[in-house]
Design a protein around this motif. Structure first.
Motif, PDB file in Angstrom:
ATOM      1  N   GLU A  71      99.446 -31.643 -42.519  1.00  0.00           N
ATOM      2  CA  GLU A  71      98.199 -32.399 -42.598  1.00  0.00           C
ATOM      3  C   GLU A  71      98.464 -33.715 -43.335  1.00  0.00           C
ATOM      4  O   GLU A  71      99.483 -33.870 -44.010  1.00  0.00           O
ATOM      5  N   ALA A  72      97.562 -34.663 -43.193  1.00  0.00           N
ATOM      6  CA  ALA A  72      97.793 -36.015 -43.709  1.00  0.00           C
ATOM      7  C   ALA A  72      97.781 -36.053 -45.230  1.00  0.00           C
ATOM      8  O   ALA A  72      96.995 -35.337 -45.870  1.00  0.00           O
ATOM      9  N   PRO A  73      98.649 -36.874 -45.814  1.00  0.00           N
ATOM     10  CA  PRO A  73      98.579 -37.092 -47.260  1.00  0.00           C
ATOM     11  C   PRO A  73      97.419 -38.039 -47.569  1.00  0.00           C
ATOM     12  O   PRO A  73      96.910 -38.742 -46.686  1.00  0.00           O
ATOM     13  N   LEU A  74      96.990 -38.082 -48.819  1.00  0.00           N
ATOM     14  CA  LEU A  74      95.980 -39.050 -49.228  1.00  0.00           C
ATOM     15  C   LEU A  74      96.685 -40.378 -49.527  1.00  0.00           C
ATOM     16  O   LEU A  74      97.729 -40.392 -50.193  1.00  0.00           O
ATOM     17  N   VAL A  75      96.124 -41.450 -49.024  1.00  0.00           N
ATOM     18  CA  VAL A  75      96.741 -42.771 -49.197  1.00  0.00           C
ATOM     19  C   VAL A  75      95.727 -43.722 -49.808  1.00  0.00           C
ATOM     20  O   VAL A  75      94.583 -43.808 -49.352  1.00  0.00           O
ATOM     21  N   GLU A  76      96.153 -44.432 -50.852  1.00  0.00           N
ATOM     22  CA  GLU A  76      95.317 -45.436 -51.500  1.00  0.00           C
ATOM     23  C   GLU A  76      96.109 -46.739 -51.657  1.00  0.00           C
ATOM     24  O   GLU A  76      97.350 -46.713 -51.673  1.00  0.00           O
ATOM     25  N   ILE A  77      95.387 -47.832 -51.795  1.00  0.00           N
ATOM     26  CA  ILE A  77      96.015 -49.140 -52.029  1.00  0.00           C
ATOM     27  C   ILE A  77      95.524 -49.665 -53.368  1.00  0.00           C
ATOM     28  O   ILE A  77      94.327 -49.755 -53.611  1.00  0.00           O
ATOM     29  N   GLU A  78      96.454 -50.032 -54.223  1.00  0.00           N
ATOM     30  CA  GLU A  78      96.101 -50.547 -55.554  1.00  0.00           C
ATOM     31  C   GLU A  78      96.854 -51.843 -55.834  1.00  0.00           C
ATOM     32  O   GLU A  78      97.909 -52.099 -55.257  1.00  0.00           O
ATOM     33  N   GLU A  79      96.291 -52.628 -56.755  1.00  0.00           N
ATOM     34  CA  GLU A  79      96.901 -53.887 -57.220  1.00  0.00           C
ATOM     35  C   GLU A  79      97.281 -54.813 -56.063  1.00  0.00           C
ATOM     36  O   GLU A  79      98.370 -55.415 -56.048  1.00  0.00           O
ATOM     37  N   ARG A  96      96.693 -44.923 -40.948  1.00  0.00           N
ATOM     38  CA  ARG A  96      96.097 -43.725 -40.356  1.00  0.00           C
ATOM     39  C   ARG A  96      96.706 -43.448 -38.981  1.00  0.00           C
ATOM     40  O   ARG A  96      96.991 -42.287 -38.631  1.00  0.00           O
ATOM     41  N   LYS A  97      96.922 -44.487 -38.203  1.00  0.00           N
ATOM     42  CA  LYS A  97      97.532 -44.313 -36.878  1.00  0.00           C
ATOM     43  C   LYS A  97      98.978 -43.836 -37.011  1.00  0.00           C
ATOM     44  O   LYS A  97      99.435 -42.993 -36.219  1.00  0.00           O
ATOM     45  N   THR A  98      99.681 -44.363 -38.012  1.00  0.00           N
ATOM     46  CA  THR A  98     101.073 -43.939 -38.221  1.00  0.00           C
ATOM     47  C   THR A  98     101.131 -42.472 -38.646  1.00  0.00           C
ATOM     48  O   THR A  98     102.034 -41.717 -38.239  1.00  0.00           O
ATOM     49  N   ILE A  99     100.164 -42.048 -39.461  1.00  0.00           N
ATOM     50  CA  ILE A  99     100.099 -40.642 -39.880  1.00  0.00           C
ATOM     51  C   ILE A  99      99.898 -39.739 -38.672  1.00  0.00           C
ATOM     52  O   ILE A  99     100.560 -38.692 -38.538  1.00  0.00           O
ATOM     53  N   GLU A 100      99.010 -40.123 -37.774  1.00  0.00           N
ATOM     54  CA  GLU A 100      98.742 -39.309 -36.589  1.00  0.00           C
ATOM     55  C   GLU A 100      99.995 -39.143 -35.736  1.00  0.00           C
ATOM     56  O   GLU A 100     100.198 -38.095 -35.098  1.00  0.00           O
ATOM     57  N   GLU A 101     100.837 -40.161 -35.735  1.00  0.00           N
ATOM     58  CA  GLU A 101     102.063 -40.106 -34.944  1.00  0.00           C
ATOM     59  C   GLU A 101     103.143 -39.233 -35.596  1.00  0.00           C
ATOM     60  O   GLU A 101     104.109 -38.848 -34.925  1.00  0.00           O
ATOM     61  N   ASN A 102     102.985 -38.938 -36.888  1.00  0.00           N
ATOM     62  CA  ASN A 102     104.056 -38.240 -37.614  1.00  0.00           C
ATOM     63  C   ASN A 102     103.618 -36.900 -38.203  1.00  0.00           C
ATOM     64  O   ASN A 102     104.333 -36.330 -39.044  1.00  0.00           O
ATOM     65  N   ILE A 103     102.453 -36.412 -37.820  1.00  0.00           N
ATOM     66  CA  ILE A 103     101.996 -35.123 -38.340  1.00  0.00           C
ATOM     67  C   ILE A 103     103.036 -34.036 -38.041  1.00  0.00           C
ATOM     68  O   ILE A 103     103.543 -33.920 -36.929  1.00  0.00           O
ATOM     69  N   GLY A 104     103.314 -33.222 -39.093  1.00  0.00           N
ATOM     70  CA  GLY A 104     104.306 -32.147 -38.954  1.00  0.00           C
ATOM     71  C   GLY A 104     105.662 -32.537 -39.519  1.00  0.00           C
ATOM     72  O   GLY A 104     106.545 -31.680 -39.656  1.00  0.00           O
ATOM     73  N   MET A 105     105.866 -33.819 -39.813  1.00  0.00           N
ATOM     74  CA  MET A 105     107.146 -34.291 -40.360  1.00  0.00           C
ATOM     75  C   MET A 105     106.906 -35.005 -41.687  1.00  0.00           C
ATOM     76  O   MET A 105     105.831 -35.557 -41.911  1.00  0.00           O
ATOM     77  N   GLU A 106     107.911 -34.958 -42.584  1.00  0.00           N
ATOM     78  CA  GLU A 106     107.820 -35.749 -43.793  1.00  0.00           C
ATOM     79  C   GLU A 106     107.716 -37.221 -43.371  1.00  0.00           C
ATOM     80  O   GLU A 106     108.573 -37.726 -42.660  1.00  0.00           O
ATOM     81  N   MET A 107     106.663 -37.887 -43.847  1.00  0.00           N
ATOM     82  CA  MET A 107     106.345 -39.202 -43.259  1.00  0.00           C
ATOM     83  C   MET A 107     106.207 -40.344 -44.269  1.00  0.00           C
ATOM     84  O   MET A 107     105.913 -41.469 -43.872  1.00  0.00           O
ATOM     85  N   PHE A 109     108.321 -42.155 -46.009  1.00  0.00           N
ATOM     86  CA  PHE A 109     109.207 -43.286 -45.746  1.00  0.00           C
ATOM     87  C   PHE A 109     108.705 -44.087 -44.544  1.00  0.00           C
ATOM     88  O   PHE A 109     108.716 -45.321 -44.569  1.00  0.00           O
ATOM     89  N   SER A 110     108.272 -43.383 -43.500  1.00  0.00           N
ATOM     90  CA  SER A 110     107.756 -44.063 -42.306  1.00  0.00           C
ATOM     91  C   SER A 110     106.489 -44.850 -42.635  1.00  0.00           C
ATOM     92  O   SER A 110     106.289 -45.956 -42.130  1.00  0.00           O
ATOM     93  N   LEU A 111     105.635 -44.257 -43.492  1.00  0.00           N
ATOM     94  CA  LEU A 111     104.403 -44.951 -43.863  1.00  0.00           C
ATOM     95  C   LEU A 111     104.696 -46.213 -44.669  1.00  0.00           C
ATOM     96  O   LEU A 111     104.085 -47.257 -44.444  1.00  0.00           O
ATOM     97  N   VAL A 112     105.635 -46.116 -45.613  1.00  0.00           N
ATOM     98  CA  VAL A 112     105.979 -47.289 -46.417  1.00  0.00           C
ATOM     99  C   VAL A 112     106.587 -48.381 -45.535  1.00  0.00           C
ATOM    100  O   VAL A 112     106.252 -49.578 -45.670  1.00  0.00           O
ATOM    101  N   SER A 113     107.470 -48.016 -44.633  1.00  0.00           N
ATOM    102  CA  SER A 113     108.104 -48.990 -43.732  1.00  0.00           C
ATOM    103  C   SER A 113     107.075 -49.642 -42.822  1.00  0.00           C
ATOM    104  O   SER A 113     107.113 -50.853 -42.577  1.00  0.00           O
ATOM    105  N   SER A 114     106.137 -48.838 -42.320  1.00  0.00           N
ATOM    106  CA  SER A 114     105.095 -49.366 -41.443  1.00  0.00           C
ATOM    107  C   SER A 114     104.181 -50.337 -42.192  1.00  0.00           C
ATOM    108  O   SER A 114     103.803 -51.396 -41.666  1.00  0.00           O
ATOM    109  N   ALA A 115     103.847 -49.979 -43.444  1.00  0.00           N
ATOM    110  CA  ALA A 115     102.998 -50.851 -44.253  1.00  0.00           C
ATOM    111  C   ALA A 115     103.719 -52.156 -44.579  1.00  0.00           C
ATOM    112  O   ALA A 115     103.121 -53.237 -44.564  1.00  0.00           O
ATOM    113  N   GLN A 116     105.019 -52.061 -44.871  1.00  0.00           N
ATOM    114  CA  GLN A 116     105.807 -53.261 -45.167  1.00  0.00           C
ATOM    115  C   GLN A 116     105.844 -54.204 -43.957  1.00  0.00           C
ATOM    116  O   GLN A 116     105.686 -55.421 -44.097  1.00  0.00           O
ATOM    117  N   GLU A 117     106.041 -53.639 -42.800  1.00  0.00           N
ATOM    118  CA  GLU A 117     106.061 -54.451 -41.570  1.00  0.00           C
ATOM    119  C   GLU A 117     104.704 -55.108 -41.335  1.00  0.00           C
ATOM    120  O   GLU A 117     104.622 -56.270 -40.929  1.00  0.00           O
TER     121      GLU A 117
END
Length: 247
Positions: A71-79, A96-107, A109-117
């Motif tokens: 299931e999805a982790p909780l994600v917040e944006i600060e500073e 949120r879209k990236t999470i949906e694509e990666n459900i079931g896998m440790e994600m 790193f993918s979320l951080v990379s996607s946010a950076q891009e």
């Protein structure tokens, strides 16, 4: 065999700490891990002056749930720094879209990379918009300078419009209309209406030292003045005394 979510989460935190060594900060471990990872565009400079371009930056805060990664982790944006008003909402929707694509896998790193891009794309668009705005302002200045030298192209219509407005504003039109309403006076009419002509001879006599009592006027000379047509008798070539020579 059921999945050990707690063990998978601990293993991912250790891997992330190795990847983001010195940057990742663990905020809590119980009941679930909570940690933050900073991201920023390449040009970001926290020490830059207020009026300079600093780039974009923020911290992503992740909190595991009991069944993560199923299931999805909780994600917040600060500073967040230099974010436009709607950037946070857009970035969360992107994650949120990236999470949906990666459900079931440790994600994470993918979320951080996607946010950076995503940040890099936004900053590139921002720089392009800034460059386009500067180019537009330069073009406006150049166009204004060019118009100063080119002036306004004059046509018959624009000239006649300007001429009419100019004459009305300066009173020329009203003066011309007044002059047209006044008919040209004949020589006789000028003589009849110009009072200065009536006393011109008397003026000359007074200047010569004569007294008005000594001036005798033969009124019979003016009895038929109404029948005279001074215009018809005007002769531009007449010379005083010429008739006397003919005699």
């Amino acid at each position: 065999m059921s999945r050990n979510y707690k063990e998978d989460q601990i293993n991912e935190v250790e891997a992330l700490d190795s990847i983001y060594c010195g940057e990742m900060e663990v905020l809590q471990t119980e009941p679930f891990h909570k940690f933050q990872i900073p991201i920023a565009t390449e040009e970001y400079n926290a020490d830059a002056a207020e009026d300079s371009e600093k780039g974009l930056a923020c911290k992503l805060v992740f909190t595991y749930t009991a069944l993560y990664p199923d299931e999805a982790p909780l994600v917040e944006i600060e500073e967040a720094e230099n974010f436009e008003e709607n950037f946070e909402a857009k970035l969360l929707e992107h994650l949120r879209k990236t999470i949906e694509e990666n459900i079931g896998m440790e994600m994470i790193f993918s979320l951080v990379s996607s946010a950076q891009e995503w940040l890099n794309v936004q900053w590139d668009e921002h720089k392009k918009n800034q460059e386009d705005e500067r180019a537009r302002k330069v073009q406006e200045v150049e166009e204004a300078e060019r118009k100063k030298f080119e002036g306004t192209r004059v046509t018959v219509e624009t000239f006649m419009k300007w001429k009419l407005e100019f004459e009305e504003s300066t009173g020329i039109a009203a003066k011309r209309e007044k002059n047209n309403d006044s008919k040209k006076l004949t020589g006789r009419e000028l003589f009849m209406c110009d009072n200065t002509l009536n006393d011109s001879d008397i003026k000359f006599l007074l200047e010569a030292g004569e007294s008005l009592e000594n001036v005798k006027i033969d009124e019979t000379l003016f009895q038929d003045i109404g029948e005279l047509d001074l215009d018809d008798d005007d002769d531009e070539d007449w010379v005083p005394g010429a008739d006397d020579d003919d005699d």
